[in-house]
Motif scaffolding. Structure first.
Motif, PDB file in Angstrom:
ATOM      1  N   SER A 146     -46.546  35.211  45.830  1.00  0.00           N
ATOM      2  CA  SER A 146     -45.594  35.867  44.934  1.00  0.00           C
ATOM      3  C   SER A 146     -44.472  34.932  44.503  1.00  0.00           C
ATOM      4  CB  SER A 146     -44.986  37.101  45.618  1.00  0.00           C
ATOM      5  OG  SER A 146     -44.152  36.715  46.704  1.00  0.00           O
ATOM      6  N   ARG A 147     -44.348  33.748  45.161  1.00  0.00           N
ATOM      7  CA  ARG A 147     -43.276  32.836  44.784  1.00  0.00           C
ATOM      8  C   ARG A 147     -43.736  31.398  45.002  1.00  0.00           C
ATOM      9  NH1 ARG A 147     -38.902  32.438  49.762  1.00  0.00           N
ATOM     10  NH2 ARG A 147     -40.383  31.679  51.300  1.00  0.00           N
ATOM     11  N   LEU A 148     -43.110  30.488  44.290  1.00  0.00           N
ATOM     12  CA  LEU A 148     -43.361  29.065  44.464  1.00  0.00           C
ATOM     13  C   LEU A 148     -42.032  28.345  44.286  1.00  0.00           C
ATOM     14  CD1 LEU A 148     -45.180  26.579  44.744  1.00  0.00           C
ATOM     15  CD2 LEU A 148     -45.534  26.655  42.268  1.00  0.00           C
ATOM     16  N   ARG A 149     -41.657  27.579  45.306  1.00  0.00           N
ATOM     17  CA  ARG A 149     -40.399  26.830  45.266  1.00  0.00           C
ATOM     18  C   ARG A 149     -40.736  25.344  45.081  1.00  0.00           C
ATOM     19  NH1 ARG A 149     -38.404  28.349  50.977  1.00  0.00           N
ATOM     20  NH2 ARG A 149     -40.594  27.781  51.272  1.00  0.00           N
ATOM     21  N   VAL A 150     -40.299  24.798  43.960  1.00  0.00           N
ATOM     22  CA  VAL A 150     -40.613  23.419  43.607  1.00  0.00           C
ATOM     23  C   VAL A 150     -39.332  22.596  43.627  1.00  0.00           C
ATOM     24  CG1 VAL A 150     -41.599  21.903  41.850  1.00  0.00           C
ATOM     25  CG2 VAL A 150     -42.505  24.223  42.146  1.00  0.00           C
ATOM     26  N   ALA A 151     -39.426  21.391  44.161  1.00  0.00           N
ATOM     27  CA  ALA A 151     -38.326  20.428  44.094  1.00  0.00           C
ATOM     28  C   ALA A 151     -38.861  19.170  43.424  1.00  0.00           C
ATOM     29  CB  ALA A 151     -37.801  20.105  45.490  1.00  0.00           C
ATOM     30  N   ALA A 152     -38.109  18.624  42.469  1.00  0.00           N
ATOM     31  CA  ALA A 152     -38.615  17.472  41.726  1.00  0.00           C
ATOM     32  C   ALA A 152     -37.477  16.540  41.376  1.00  0.00           C
ATOM     33  CB  ALA A 152     -39.323  17.931  40.452  1.00  0.00           C
ATOM     34  N   SER A 153     -37.787  15.244  41.376  1.00  0.00           N
ATOM     35  CA  SER A 153     -36.807  14.271  40.921  1.00  0.00           C
ATOM     36  C   SER A 153     -36.613  14.432  39.416  1.00  0.00           C
ATOM     37  CB  SER A 153     -37.237  12.856  41.293  1.00  0.00           C
ATOM     38  OG  SER A 153     -38.544  12.617  40.862  1.00  0.00           O
ATOM     39  N   MET A 154     -35.494  13.901  38.926  1.00  0.00           N
ATOM     40  CA  MET A 154     -34.993  14.282  37.611  1.00  0.00           C
ATOM     41  C   MET A 154     -35.979  14.054  36.469  1.00  0.00           C
ATOM     42  SD  MET A 154     -32.083  15.716  37.577  1.00  0.00           S
ATOM     43  CE  MET A 154     -30.547  15.935  38.467  1.00  0.00           C
ATOM     44  N   THR A 155     -36.575  12.871  36.416  1.00  0.00           N
ATOM     45  CA  THR A 155     -37.455  12.574  35.272  1.00  0.00           C
ATOM     46  C   THR A 155     -38.621  13.542  35.209  1.00  0.00           C
ATOM     47  OG1 THR A 155     -36.847  10.244  35.373  1.00  0.00           O
ATOM     48  CG2 THR A 155     -38.866  10.801  34.191  1.00  0.00           C
ATOM     49  N   GLU A 189     -35.676  16.078  51.532  1.00  0.00           N
ATOM     50  CA  GLU A 189     -34.898  16.919  52.449  1.00  0.00           C
ATOM     51  C   GLU A 189     -35.266  18.387  52.294  1.00  0.00           C
ATOM     52  OE1 GLU A 189     -30.876  15.979  51.549  1.00  0.00           O
ATOM     53  OE2 GLU A 189     -30.877  14.081  52.680  1.00  0.00           O
ATOM     54  N   ARG A 190     -35.448  18.845  51.061  1.00  0.00           N
ATOM     55  CA  ARG A 190     -35.789  20.258  50.848  1.00  0.00           C
ATOM     56  C   ARG A 190     -37.170  20.583  51.411  1.00  0.00           C
ATOM     57  NH1 ARG A 190     -32.233  23.013  47.746  1.00  0.00           N
ATOM     58  NH2 ARG A 190     -33.711  24.690  47.341  1.00  0.00           N
ATOM     59  N   LEU A 191     -38.111  19.678  51.267  1.00  0.00           N
ATOM     60  CA  LEU A 191     -39.446  19.910  51.822  1.00  0.00           C
ATOM     61  C   LEU A 191     -39.417  19.939  53.339  1.00  0.00           C
ATOM     62  CD1 LEU A 191     -41.490  17.633  49.438  1.00  0.00           C
ATOM     63  CD2 LEU A 191     -41.761  20.104  49.633  1.00  0.00           C
ATOM     64  N   LEU A 192     -38.689  19.020  53.938  1.00  0.00           N
ATOM     65  CA  LEU A 192     -38.668  18.913  55.399  1.00  0.00           C
ATOM     66  C   LEU A 192     -37.911  20.056  56.055  1.00  0.00           C
ATOM     67  CD1 LEU A 192     -38.155  15.050  55.709  1.00  0.00           C
ATOM     68  CD2 LEU A 192     -40.245  16.343  56.207  1.00  0.00           C
ATOM     69  N   THR A 193     -36.993  20.689  55.349  1.00  0.00           N
ATOM     70  CA  THR A 193     -36.250  21.825  55.901  1.00  0.00           C
ATOM     71  C   THR A 193     -36.880  23.171  55.535  1.00  0.00           C
ATOM     72  OG1 THR A 193     -34.761  21.845  53.985  1.00  0.00           O
ATOM     73  CG2 THR A 193     -34.075  20.556  55.909  1.00  0.00           C
ATOM     74  N   TRP A 325     -45.650  16.890  50.016  1.00  0.00           N
ATOM     75  CA  TRP A 325     -45.573  18.140  50.773  1.00  0.00           C
ATOM     76  C   TRP A 325     -45.474  17.788  52.251  1.00  0.00           C
ATOM     77  CZ3 TRP A 325     -49.728  16.437  47.921  1.00  0.00           C
ATOM     78  CH2 TRP A 325     -50.837  16.013  48.639  1.00  0.00           C
ATOM     79  N   PRO A 326     -45.032  18.725  53.116  1.00  0.00           N
ATOM     80  CA  PRO A 326     -44.891  18.417  54.539  1.00  0.00           C
ATOM     81  C   PRO A 326     -46.220  17.987  55.160  1.00  0.00           C
ATOM     82  CG  PRO A 326     -43.700  20.420  54.021  1.00  0.00           C
ATOM     83  CD  PRO A 326     -44.491  20.061  52.788  1.00  0.00           C
ATOM     84  N   SER A 327     -46.185  16.965  55.994  1.00  0.00           N
ATOM     85  CA  SER A 327     -47.399  16.425  56.609  1.00  0.00           C
ATOM     86  C   SER A 327     -48.176  17.517  57.331  1.00  0.00           C
ATOM     87  CB  SER A 327     -47.030  15.327  57.607  1.00  0.00           C
ATOM     88  OG  SER A 327     -46.457  14.224  56.945  1.00  0.00           O
TER      89      SER A 327
END
Length: 348
Positions: A146-155, A189-193, A325-327
């Motif tokens: 139901s949700r997907l949280r994405v973190a990405a570098s600026m470019t 940091e967001r992936l690891l936490t 993604w987390p190992s």
């Protein structure tokens, strides 16, 4: 007291009844697990492997329930979409496994034996528990999907992810997507936490604790406003000259800064240090000085001649774009689908 015989000592060693740690060792040899009691003693209990050997699979139990319900092996086989010979073979296999006769077979149909009636009652509970297990697992999958949280570098966040997310929306219209844009360090940091499910970075290396896949490549280019002296050069810049010149740069921790610093072996003190690609680009357009930006970020400005490219020799400014993604936690559900889409529409 008499000393143990050699035979007894051998038996003790085999069963783990003598010596410290013998219970656990004996349990491992006999296929049993050791459950730690409150008083520190260990009680062997069967492991899943032993249980699986003794208990019929769910398909066989469902077949037995269907025979009990329909009173016929043939009708039960039709209900489950298998042939009668296959159903008969499965029942016989289950009888051998249990060491019990479950059905009395006759031309008039199949009747449960007394043992078969008991096993059927137990089978019903097992199947109901399995159905509850399956429903619970499906609920967890539904919540995940139901949700997907994405973190990405600026470019990547500014120039690639919008198209990927539009395509994902067509596949998964009910999935709510949130995007956090930051530098490569912040993405890790967001992936690891646990604050993100999937990330995208542009740096040289994969941060510790993350697995990755290269999804494409990008190239950094040197750009200036048309009136800058570099825009009139007839010969390419040398790498050493670029390294010695104060530039408009992204902040430390960004993938762009990491790649440029490593390629040049160090950088002069920045002319400006800004936290977004858009800000770096705007400063270069205004004539503040030269900048190094992703080729993806300046296509429009180059076509309109608001910026011009300055060739550089003796340095490789290509970089890999990576999904991370987390190992040990391979992307699943919407994250897996988004990862697949990136490989379809990323610059090579």
């Amino acid at each position: 007291m008499a000393s143990p015989s050699p035979e007894q000592r051998a038996a003790d060693r085999g069963t783990g009844t003598a010596g410290s740690g013998g219970d656990a060792a004996g349990a491992r040899r006999t296929g049993a697990a050791t459950h730690e009691n409150g008083d520190g003693t260990g009680t062997p209990r069967p492991t899943g492997g032993v249980l699986a050997h003794r208990v019929p699979d769910l398909g066989a139990l469902e077949l037995l329930l269907a025979v009990a319900r329909r009173g016929s092996l043939g009708a039960a086989a039709r209900d489950l979409g298998i042939t009668q010979p296959a159903a008969s073979s499965r029942i016989r296999s289950m009888e051998r496994q249990l060491g019990l006769t479950l059905l009395d077979r006759s031309p008039r149909g199949s009747r449960l034996t007394d043992a078969g009636a008991l096993v059927t009652d137990w089978a019903r509970r097992v199947v109901e528990a399995a159905e509850a297990f399956d429903a619970g697992a499906q609920a967890l999958r539904d919540r995940r999907d139901s949700r997907l949280r994405v973190a990405a570098s600026m470019t990547i966040a500014e120039y690639l992810l919008p198209g990927w997310l539009i395509a994902l929306r067509a596949r998964r219209p009910d999935t709510a997507v949130s995007l956090h844009a930051g530098n490569s360090t912040a993405v890790a940091e967001r992936l690891l936490t646990g604050a993100a499910d999937l990330g995208f970075v542009e740096g040289l290396t994969v941060p510790a604790g993350l697995d990755s896949a290269v999804i494409g490549h990008d190239r950094l280019i040197v750009v200036t406003a048309p009136g800058h002296p570099w825009s009139l050069r007839r010969r390419p810049l040398r790498a050493a000259e670029l390294a010695a010149t104060p530039l408009i740069l992204r902040e430390k921790g960004s993938g762009t800064r990491q790649v440029l610093d490593a390629a040049l072996g160090g950088l002069a003190r920045p002319l400006l240090e800004l936290s977004s690609t858009t800000a770096v680009k705007a400063s270069a357009v205004s004539g503040a000085g030269p900048a190094v930006l992703s080729e993806l970020a300046v296509g429009e400005e180059l076509s309109l001649r608001r910026l011009v490219t300055v060739p550089v020799e003796g340095v490789d400014l290509r970089r890999a774009l990576r999904a991370v993604w987390p190992s040990g936690h391979r992307p699943a559900g919407p994250a897996r689908d988004l990862l697949a889409l990136t490989r379809c529409g990323t610059p090579g």
